[in-house]
Scaffold this active site. Structure first.
Site, PDB file in Angstrom:
ATOM      1  N   ASP A  62      12.749 -19.718 -15.210  1.00 25.94           N
ATOM      2  CA  ASP A  62      12.335 -18.567 -14.350  1.00 25.94           C
ATOM      3  C   ASP A  62      11.114 -19.140 -13.632  1.00 25.94           C
ATOM      4  O   ASP A  62       9.973 -19.042 -14.401  1.00 25.94           O
ATOM      5  CB  ASP A  62      12.439 -17.372 -15.191  1.00 25.94           C
ATOM      6  CG  ASP A  62      11.679 -16.170 -14.422  1.00 25.94           C
ATOM      7  OD1 ASP A  62      11.494 -16.385 -12.874  1.00 25.94           O
ATOM      8  OD2 ASP A  62      11.239 -15.152 -14.557  1.00 25.94           O
ATOM      9  N   GLU A 117     -13.032 -37.822 -22.099  1.00 24.86           N
ATOM     10  CA  GLU A 117     -13.844 -37.498 -22.970  1.00 24.86           C
ATOM     11  C   GLU A 117     -13.728 -36.017 -23.413  1.00 24.86           C
ATOM     12  O   GLU A 117     -13.217 -35.090 -22.708  1.00 24.86           O
ATOM     13  CB  GLU A 117     -15.338 -37.723 -22.245  1.00 24.86           C
ATOM     14  CG  GLU A 117     -15.527 -38.970 -22.134  1.00 24.86           C
ATOM     15  CD  GLU A 117     -17.056 -39.211 -21.305  1.00 24.86           C
ATOM     16  OE1 GLU A 117     -17.468 -40.381 -21.242  1.00 24.86           O
ATOM     17  OE2 GLU A 117     -17.370 -38.223 -20.574  1.00 24.86           O
ATOM     18  N   GLU A 168     -18.942 -40.436 -28.269  1.00 28.82           N
ATOM     19  CA  GLU A 168     -19.820 -40.525 -26.848  1.00 28.82           C
ATOM     20  C   GLU A 168     -21.329 -40.267 -27.059  1.00 28.82           C
ATOM     21  O   GLU A 168     -21.663 -39.723 -28.341  1.00 28.82           O
ATOM     22  CB  GLU A 168     -19.341 -39.756 -25.884  1.00 28.82           C
ATOM     23  CG  GLU A 168     -18.236 -40.461 -24.811  1.00 28.82           C
ATOM     24  CD  GLU A 168     -19.028 -41.425 -23.964  1.00 28.82           C
ATOM     25  OE1 GLU A 168     -20.223 -40.986 -24.026  1.00 28.82           O
ATOM     26  OE2 GLU A 168     -18.636 -42.462 -23.526  1.00 28.82           O
ATOM     27  N   GLU A 215     -14.586 -40.170 -26.874  1.00 27.50           N
ATOM     28  CA  GLU A 215     -13.639 -40.656 -26.004  1.00 27.50           C
ATOM     29  C   GLU A 215     -12.685 -41.883 -26.678  1.00 27.50           C
ATOM     30  O   GLU A 215     -13.165 -42.617 -27.702  1.00 27.50           O
ATOM     31  CB  GLU A 215     -14.521 -41.684 -24.837  1.00 27.50           C
ATOM     32  CG  GLU A 215     -13.679 -42.551 -23.820  1.00 27.50           C
ATOM     33  CD  GLU A 215     -14.736 -43.005 -22.920  1.00 27.50           C
ATOM     34  OE1 GLU A 215     -15.711 -42.440 -22.592  1.00 27.50           O
ATOM     35  OE2 GLU A 215     -14.517 -44.296 -22.355  1.00 27.50           O
ATOM     36  N   HIS A 253     -13.353 -40.514 -16.068  1.00 22.44           N
ATOM     37  CA  HIS A 253     -13.290 -41.519 -15.038  1.00 22.44           C
ATOM     38  C   HIS A 253     -12.125 -41.981 -14.515  1.00 22.44           C
ATOM     39  O   HIS A 253     -11.019 -42.183 -15.633  1.00 22.44           O
ATOM     40  CB  HIS A 253     -14.297 -42.439 -15.485  1.00 22.44           C
ATOM     41  CG  HIS A 253     -15.665 -42.259 -15.835  1.00 22.44           C
ATOM     42  ND1 HIS A 253     -16.698 -42.969 -16.653  1.00 22.44           N
ATOM     43  CD2 HIS A 253     -16.338 -41.016 -15.422  1.00 22.44           C
ATOM     44  CE1 HIS A 253     -17.737 -42.575 -16.602  1.00 22.44           C
ATOM     45  NE2 HIS A 253     -17.720 -41.199 -16.052  1.00 22.44           N
ATOM     46  N   ARG A 255     -24.323 -47.503 -12.562  1.00 17.27           N
ATOM     47  CA  ARG A 255     -23.591 -46.384 -12.963  1.00 17.27           C
ATOM     48  C   ARG A 255     -23.748 -44.940 -12.430  1.00 17.27           C
ATOM     49  O   ARG A 255     -23.021 -44.017 -12.922  1.00 17.27           O
ATOM     50  CB  ARG A 255     -23.390 -46.250 -14.484  1.00 17.27           C
ATOM     51  CG  ARG A 255     -22.836 -47.363 -15.266  1.00 17.27           C
ATOM     52  CD  ARG A 255     -22.860 -47.400 -16.734  1.00 17.27           C
ATOM     53  NE  ARG A 255     -22.021 -48.511 -17.222  1.00 17.27           N
ATOM     54  CZ  ARG A 255     -21.052 -48.328 -17.854  1.00 17.27           C
ATOM     55  NH1 ARG A 255     -19.879 -47.328 -18.063  1.00 17.27           N
ATOM     56  NH2 ARG A 255     -20.425 -49.555 -18.253  1.00 17.27           N
TER      57      ARG A 255
END
Ligand code: ADP
Ligand code: MG
Ligand code: MG
Ligand code: MG
Ligand code: MG
Length: 441
Positions: A51, A130, A185, A192, A241, A313
């Protein structure tokens, strides 16, 4: 023996008793219709109905019959089940007339993948998911308490989270994942686990499977795993990422060019330019919750500005140093609350649009963009990502490229849900406001 017969035989040999037919709704939640082994043949003939009106964002009650069309290549036995043994199949959603349902996120991604294929490329995607592991209380409710005080790559002596992570890694391996890395992390309780890139559709399926495995194994260790982007103020949030590259039919990385200064091809630059150009438009898809925007602030390794760099970064897009077959573009704003099918559809469509229209990217920004003030940003023509979900929805509403990737149905349901969420959030009186204003006024 055809694929269907082979799968029926395999399921019987493996003594599978239950099969979970899985699909993902527009908000990225996995849904499940479970059948017994006796029903499997019917399921493989796309005869299992459900449904659709009871699924968020699917259809109205008048047109609610939908069919599940299992993708045979996604058959996996769930390693944590034994007797009875259970398996799963990921499905595409079809309408009663036998055509793909335009509200099915997996169908939306398949369309973009097909578009790239028609241009001569397969798309490779490697995600970095992460997540946090938190303690549960006596009632089994999740807390915000972590089990460790470890940091990036730390090895804690008695690490409850480390054990859970090891278990998750082993389970994922049994399910066919190639795990490249698994580490603690930056924030306490944050982890991660990276798995090897694969084509876009396989990766989107794997992200859904990954989240399911992480949650189930955490629970078995008495922990709560969360993919909420920013569960705690003052420490890093969780990102997802997305590493992307295109592969030509003869197996070459189409982003690599030996002769270029940065060893990137024209295709790579155009793709990058397309992604940057639509970034404001797809934020509502890659960062779909109110909470997503509390991660996208300066100082916590998450991007804020729409810029790219081959060395730094901090901007939205980084070009990792590896070349040759590892040449790739890393998009850093997506977070794991995103629907992976829709996030990939939106981002990849943007890159493809960049290639088709031969868009050129702006100059790279190699300084730390967090240190940049308004004036410098203006001079360099650098813009910011949407500041909140409301802004993001507005940007999406005027973005034809991303809208086309989602299709009209999904676009409407997604923005409707986001605006509802925003209104609910805006009405709430938060502890922050009480702390700030109760005594002052
Ligand atoms: P980071 O340096 O950002 O922490 P990770 O090593 O954690 O990066 O993750 C890199 C991801 O990129 C992995 O999922 C990996 O499989 C993927 N990757 C590697 N090469 C490619 C490629 N050519 N195309 C797409 N993804 C790739
Ligand atoms: Mg990483
Ligand atoms: Mg790494
Ligand atoms: Mg990371
Ligand atoms: Mg990364």
């Amino acid at each position: 023996m055809n694929h269907k017969e082979a799968l029926l035989k395999k399921a019987k040999e493996l003594e599978v008793e239950f099969i979970h037919l899985q699909f993902t709704d527009i908000l990225g939640v996995m849904k499940n219709v479970s059948i017994t082994i006796e029903q499997l043949e019917k399921a493989l003939d796309n005869e299992i109905m459900f449904d659709g009106s009871s699924i968020d964002g699917f259809v109205r009650i008048e047109e609610s019959d939908m069919y599940l069309a299992p993708d045979l290549s996604t058959f996996i036995v769930l390693p944590w089940t034994d007797s009875p043994r259970e398996a799963r199949l990921i499905c595409n959603v079809y309408k009663t007339d036998g055509t793909p349902f335009h509200g099915c996120p997996r169908n939306a991604l398949k369309k973009v993948v097909k578009e790239a294929l028609d241009m001569g490329y397969t798309i490779n995607i490697g995600p970095e998911c992460e997540f946090f592991l938190f303690h549960t209380d006596e009632k089994g409710e999740p807390s915000l308490q972590t089990h460790d005080n470890a940091g990036y790559f730390d090895l804690a002596p008695v690490d409850l989270g480390g054990n859970a992570r090891k278990d998750m890694t082993m389970t994922l391996k049994q399910m066919g994942f190639e795990i490249e890395a698994s580490h603690h992390e930056v924030a306490p309780g944050q982890h991660e686990i990276d798995f090897k890139y694969a084509d876009a559709l396989v990766t989107a399926d794997r992200i859904m499977t990954f989240k399911m495995v992480v949650r189930i194994i955490a629970q078995r260790h008495g922990l709560h795993a969360t993919f909420m982007p920013k569960p705690k103020f003052g420490i890093n949030g969780s990102g997802m990422h997305i590493n992307m590259s295109l592969e030509t039919m003869d197996g070459k990385n189409a982003f690599y060019d030996d002769k270029d200064k940065l060893k990137l091809s024209k295709v790579a630059y155009h793709f990058l330019a397309g992604v940057l150009k639509q970034a404001k438009g797809f934020a509502a898809v890659t960062n779909p919750t109110v909470n997503s925007y509390k991660r996208l602030i300066p100082g916590y390794e998450a991007p804020v500005l729409i810029a790219w760099s081959a060395s730094n970064r901090s901007p939205l897009v980084r070009i990792p140093a590896k070349r040759g077959n590892s040449t790739r573009i890393e998009l850093r704003n997506p977070d794991p609350s995103a629907n992976p099918y829709l996030a990939l559809a939106a981002v990849l469509k943007s890159g493809i649009d960049g290639i088709k229209n031969e868009i050129d990217p702006p100059k790279p920004v190699d300084s730390n963009v967090y240190d940049m003030d308004e004036l410098e940003m203006k001079e360099k023509g650098i813009e910011g990502l949407p500041a909140n979900l409301y802004e993001a929805v507005k940007m999406l509403s005027t973005n034809e490229v991303v809208k086309e990737a989602l299709g009209q149905h999904i676009f409407k349901k997604l923005t409707g849900a986001a605006l509802y969420e925003w209104n609910e959030y805006s009405k709430d009186v938060s502890q922050w406001e009480i702390n700030r204003y109760l005594r002052k006024y």
